[in-house]
Motif scaffolding. Sequence first.
Motif, short mmCIF file in Angstrom:
data_model
loop_
_atom_site.label_atom_id
_atom_site.label_comp_id
_atom_site.label_asym_id
_atom_site.label_seq_id
_atom_site.Cartn_x
_atom_site.Cartn_y
_atom_site.Cartn_z
N LYS A 40 0.83 -1.22 0.00
CA LYS A 40 0.00 0.00 0.00
C LYS A 40 0.86 1.26 0.00
CE LYS A 40 -1.95 -1.22 3.88
NZ LYS A 40 -1.22 -2.48 4.15
N THR A 41 1.82 1.31 0.92
CA THR A 41 2.68 2.50 0.99
C THR A 41 3.50 2.65 -0.28
OG1 THR A 41 2.78 2.38 3.40
CG2 THR A 41 4.54 3.60 2.30
N THR A 42 3.94 1.51 -0.82
CA THR A 42 4.70 1.58 -2.07
C THR A 42 3.84 2.17 -3.19
OG1 THR A 42 5.93 -0.37 -1.36
CG2 THR A 42 6.09 0.23 -3.68
N PHE A 82 3.06 10.87 5.61
CA PHE A 82 3.95 9.73 5.75
C PHE A 82 3.45 8.83 6.87
CE2 PHE A 82 6.59 12.89 3.71
CZ PHE A 82 7.32 12.15 2.81
N GLN A 83 3.44 7.52 6.57
CA GLN A 83 3.04 6.55 7.60
C GLN A 83 3.96 6.66 8.81
OE1 GLN A 83 3.09 2.53 6.15
NE2 GLN A 83 2.40 1.67 8.09
N ILE A 84 5.27 6.70 8.53
CA ILE A 84 6.23 7.00 9.60
C ILE A 84 6.40 8.51 9.59
CG2 ILE A 84 8.59 6.65 10.39
CD1 ILE A 84 8.45 4.02 8.62
N LEU A 158 -3.58 9.93 2.34
CA LEU A 158 -3.37 9.76 3.79
C LEU A 158 -2.90 8.33 4.06
CD1 LEU A 158 -6.62 11.52 5.10
CD2 LEU A 158 -4.35 12.51 4.76
N ASP A 159 -1.68 8.21 4.61
CA ASP A 159 -1.14 6.87 4.89
C ASP A 159 -1.27 6.57 6.39
OD1 ASP A 159 0.14 4.46 4.88
OD2 ASP A 159 1.88 5.13 3.74
N GLU A 160 -2.32 5.88 6.74
CA GLU A 160 -2.56 5.45 8.13
C GLU A 160 -2.45 6.59 9.13
OE1 GLU A 160 -1.02 1.76 9.41
OE2 GLU A 160 -0.91 0.91 7.39
N VAL A 161 -3.21 7.65 8.89
CA VAL A 161 -3.16 8.77 9.84
C VAL A 161 -3.84 8.42 11.17
CG1 VAL A 161 -2.89 10.72 8.28
CG2 VAL A 161 -5.16 9.79 8.71
MG LIG Z 1 2.42 1.10 4.76
#
Ligand SMILES: [Mg+2]
Lengths: 247, 322
Positions: A40-42, A82-84, A158-161
């Motif tokens: 997903k993030t990729t 960013f997820q991180i 939005l990546d896992e906010v």
């Molecule tokens: Mg991810």
Amino acid sequence: MLEVQNATKRFGGLVAVNQASLKVEAGSITGLIGPNGAGKTTLFTLISGFEKPSEGRVLFEGEDISRDEPHVRARRGIARTFQIVQPFAGLSVLENIAVGAHLRHAKRSDALASAERVGQRVGLGPELDKSASSLTVAGRKRLELARALATEPKLLLLDEVLAGLNPSEIRDIIPVIRAIRDEGVTILMIEHVMQAVMSLCEQVYVLAQGRIIAEGPPADVCDDPKVIEAYLGAGAAERLKREKVHA
Amino acid sequence: MTFRDIAPIVVLIALIAFVPAFITANTVLNFLVFTLIIALAAQGWNILGGFGGQFSFGHAAFFGTGAYAAALLQVRLGINPWVAFAIGTVVGAAVGWVIGYLSFRSGLRGSYFALVTLAFAEVLRILANAATFTGGAAGVLIKLDVRPGNFQFESRGAFFWIALALVGAVLLLTRWIERSRFGAQLVAVRENEAAAKALGVDTLRVKLGAITVSGAVTAAAGGLYAQYFLYVDANIAYGTWISVEVILAPIVGGLGTVFGPLVGAVALHGLGEITKLAAGSVPGIDLMVFGGLLVAAVAFAPAGILGLMRRSARSRGAARHA
Ligand SMILES: [Mg+2]
Ligand SMILES: Nc1ncnc2c1ncn2[C@@H]1O[C@H](COP(=O)(O)OP(=O)(O)OP(=O)(O)O)[C@@H](O)[C@H]1O
């Protein structure tokens, strides 16, 4: 608004995203879910330009942007979180948001004023003068959201906010996300918190091992045996159905 | 920029400008001019290293280019020294852009960038030391011809004021950077390059802008040096000493702050000079002081002297409120 066509991303021998296609309609909130390591993030990095696809294309408002640099895509109106979380740790919360605001406001005073408005909106009002490094996890997630929002995007990724937030923090932020959409920002969100996906998204794509295995309204997708197996392993859908019959 | 941004700089420079009215000893003025030249060179480094987080170990490349350009253009080509000085500054900017383009475009950062800049400076030093046009190891001597039109003055005070004016101009420039979009983006690059990109910052352009301005300022310091001492050779102009000086001053004074390089240069050289007076001519005593100050700064005042002052002002304020 956004269209990903048969995107593939390889890291050496690993195929992180495999022939994935998806469409995000203007004005929608679209979800992207899938088990850990699904890619997903990729896929987000391909859309935002931090990585270039090995194959396939990314179209934004009908134009092929697959080769554009990240800052060019930001200018076109694509913002990501960013997820991180990646705060500018040495700066205050307001200064963090102002970097985003500067994309559309050349003057410092305009950027600061706009940053303050955005900060208030996502609930960082009392925190604006604090150092970004002093924020809690929830605060940092809000900061990611605020900075992206300050670039006045058309499409927000939005990546896992919501990851790492407690239920009451999640309850606080869901209306904020909905309000952003209601003001005309299209949203594509990666989310593990199913309660949020159910209540926010009109359309959901499910990614597993780099492939899109299902798409549709969230309720339908959750009943899809392919999806249940992707999360719980082969045979899980069968088992669940049997248990339901017995119950 | 507002009045409040500019006023402290103007007031400070105006106050320092009175120094030659009270101090006329040549040795002291020599020391002050030298310190201002170091401060100017360090201001250049601070724009790239302090604000942009790109630590160059080779700012001698710019200092030397400014110094050699000022000297050679007048000695070899008969160009007016003022014009030569200005051209040297522009050439310094160009060298900055080229080094920046070569290293930033290939994605060099951190210690790799530092090493590459060091290599550039060393290559220039070796070339300048070998070529006949630059006078080889013997260096270039600028003919003594004291005329203001010739950038040479009867009194050392005049030179002091020129150096001070340049330092003041770069203080204002740095303040402007601090208050501008360019500065916000530069600091963002320092803090987190990926996040900056995601927010639409063209990080390559920002870094190139910073190293170009940085190169120009440090080259101006080099040109001033050549014009003051009327002599340049490769080990002075392109020597590692200046690359180190320009890093030490901002670290001691306050990295990425407007006044840091000036405060640091004055503190380092002031203390170095005082110990030299106190301890007599023990060779290398000033270097030991430099080393000691640096260790103290890194260990106890990571934000430099200015950071220390701000912190104590804040705790005094807090104590009053309590
Ligand atoms: Mg991810
Ligand atoms: N830059 C990279 N180089 C090599 N492998 C990578 C890189 N980025 C991601 N991967 C690999 O690609 C796969 C997909 O990772 P990705 O981060 O996209 O998953 P994800 O769906 O976001 O997972 P999560 O839900 O845990 O965030 C993983 O196996 C990961 O290790």
